[in-house]
Design a protein around this motif. Structure first.
Motif, PDB file in Angstrom:
ATOM      1  N   MET A   1     -27.624   8.108  24.922  1.00  0.00           N
ATOM      2  CA  MET A   1     -27.920   7.725  26.293  1.00  0.00           C
ATOM      3  C   MET A   1     -26.881   8.368  27.217  1.00  0.00           C
ATOM      4  O   MET A   1     -25.680   8.246  26.981  1.00  0.00           O
ATOM      5  N   PRO A   2     -27.335   9.025  28.271  1.00  0.00           N
ATOM      6  CA  PRO A   2     -26.387   9.706  29.161  1.00  0.00           C
ATOM      7  C   PRO A   2     -25.528   8.701  29.926  1.00  0.00           C
ATOM      8  O   PRO A   2     -25.947   7.560  30.164  1.00  0.00           O
ATOM      9  N   ALA A   3     -24.342   9.138  30.290  1.00  0.00           N
ATOM     10  CA  ALA A   3     -23.433   8.283  31.065  1.00  0.00           C
ATOM     11  C   ALA A   3     -24.023   8.038  32.449  1.00  0.00           C
ATOM     12  O   ALA A   3     -24.783   8.869  32.962  1.00  0.00           O
ATOM     13  N   LYS A   4     -23.678   6.899  33.025  1.00  0.00           N
ATOM     14  CA  LYS A   4     -24.127   6.586  34.383  1.00  0.00           C
ATOM     15  C   LYS A   4     -23.503   7.574  35.359  1.00  0.00           C
ATOM     16  O   LYS A   4     -22.348   7.977  35.182  1.00  0.00           O
ATOM     17  N   PRO A   5     -24.232   7.912  36.419  1.00  0.00           N
ATOM     18  CA  PRO A   5     -23.629   8.780  37.449  1.00  0.00           C
ATOM     19  C   PRO A   5     -22.394   8.093  38.058  1.00  0.00           C
ATOM     20  O   PRO A   5     -22.309   6.865  38.093  1.00  0.00           O
ATOM     21  N   LYS A   6     -21.478   8.905  38.551  1.00  0.00           N
ATOM     22  CA  LYS A   6     -20.236   8.358  39.108  1.00  0.00           C
ATOM     23  C   LYS A   6     -20.510   7.410  40.270  1.00  0.00           C
ATOM     24  O   LYS A   6     -19.833   6.394  40.414  1.00  0.00           O
ATOM     25  N   TRP A   7     -21.494   7.722  41.104  1.00  0.00           N
ATOM     26  CA  TRP A   7     -21.789   6.831  42.239  1.00  0.00           C
ATOM     27  C   TRP A   7     -22.245   5.457  41.742  1.00  0.00           C
ATOM     28  O   TRP A   7     -21.899   4.437  42.330  1.00  0.00           O
ATOM     29  N   ALA A   8     -23.009   5.427  40.642  1.00  0.00           N
ATOM     30  CA  ALA A   8     -23.491   4.156  40.085  1.00  0.00           C
ATOM     31  C   ALA A   8     -22.333   3.370  39.480  1.00  0.00           C
ATOM     32  O   ALA A   8     -22.274   2.138  39.604  1.00  0.00           O
ATOM     33  N   GLN A   9     -21.405   4.075  38.837  1.00  0.00           N
ATOM     34  CA  GLN A   9     -20.225   3.414  38.273  1.00  0.00           C
ATOM     35  C   GLN A   9     -19.384   2.784  39.377  1.00  0.00           C
ATOM     36  O   GLN A   9     -18.913   1.649  39.241  1.00  0.00           O
ATOM     37  N   LEU A  10     -19.201   3.518  40.479  1.00  0.00           N
ATOM     38  CA  LEU A  10     -18.421   3.004  41.598  1.00  0.00           C
ATOM     39  C   LEU A  10     -19.124   1.804  42.241  1.00  0.00           C
ATOM     40  O   LEU A  10     -18.485   0.790  42.539  1.00  0.00           O
ATOM     41  N   ALA A  11     -20.441   1.904  42.424  1.00  0.00           N
ATOM     42  CA  ALA A  11     -21.206   0.785  42.991  1.00  0.00           C
ATOM     43  C   ALA A  11     -21.087  -0.443  42.089  1.00  0.00           C
ATOM     44  O   ALA A  11     -20.899  -1.563  42.577  1.00  0.00           O
ATOM     45  N   ASP A  12     -21.176  -0.238  40.780  1.00  0.00           N
ATOM     46  CA  ASP A  12     -21.035  -1.354  39.822  1.00  0.00           C
ATOM     47  C   ASP A  12     -19.661  -2.006  39.951  1.00  0.00           C
ATOM     48  O   ASP A  12     -19.544  -3.236  39.944  1.00  0.00           O
ATOM     49  N   LEU A  13     -18.631  -1.194  40.064  1.00  0.00           N
ATOM     50  CA  LEU A  13     -17.265  -1.713  40.174  1.00  0.00           C
ATOM     51  C   LEU A  13     -17.114  -2.571  41.426  1.00  0.00           C
ATOM     52  O   LEU A  13     -16.581  -3.692  41.366  1.00  0.00           O
TER      53      LEU A  13
END
Length: 75
Positions: A1-13
């Motif tokens: 499974m590909p890693a989440k995009p950086k923008w999605a990781q930041l939004a999650d944080l």
């Protein structure tokens, strides 16, 4: 499974910080430049994350002042 995009990781944080109370209603988020520096991402990544969080109603931008956590709860 590909890693989440950086923008999605930041939004999650940021979403997690709001949910935990680390960021409370009315709190100002760090500037785009600060977020870029803290997370090693580009301004485009930060802007994309902010658009997502604004769409979800978690934050709101105030022209000339910054981005703030909204009063809305995360039920």
């Amino acid at each position: 499974m590909p890693a989440k995009p950086k923008w999605a990781q930041l939004a999650d944080l940021i979403r997690e910080q709001i949910a935990s109370g680390e960021l409370a209603a009315g709190d100002k988020l760090p500037s785009t430049a600060q977020l870029c520096s803290q997370h090693g991402v580009s301004a485009g990544v930060v802007n994309h994350a902010m658009i997502v969080l604004k769409t979800e109603g978690l934050v709101e931008g105030v022209h000339g002042l910054g981005v703030f956590v909204t009063e809305r709860s995360m039920d």
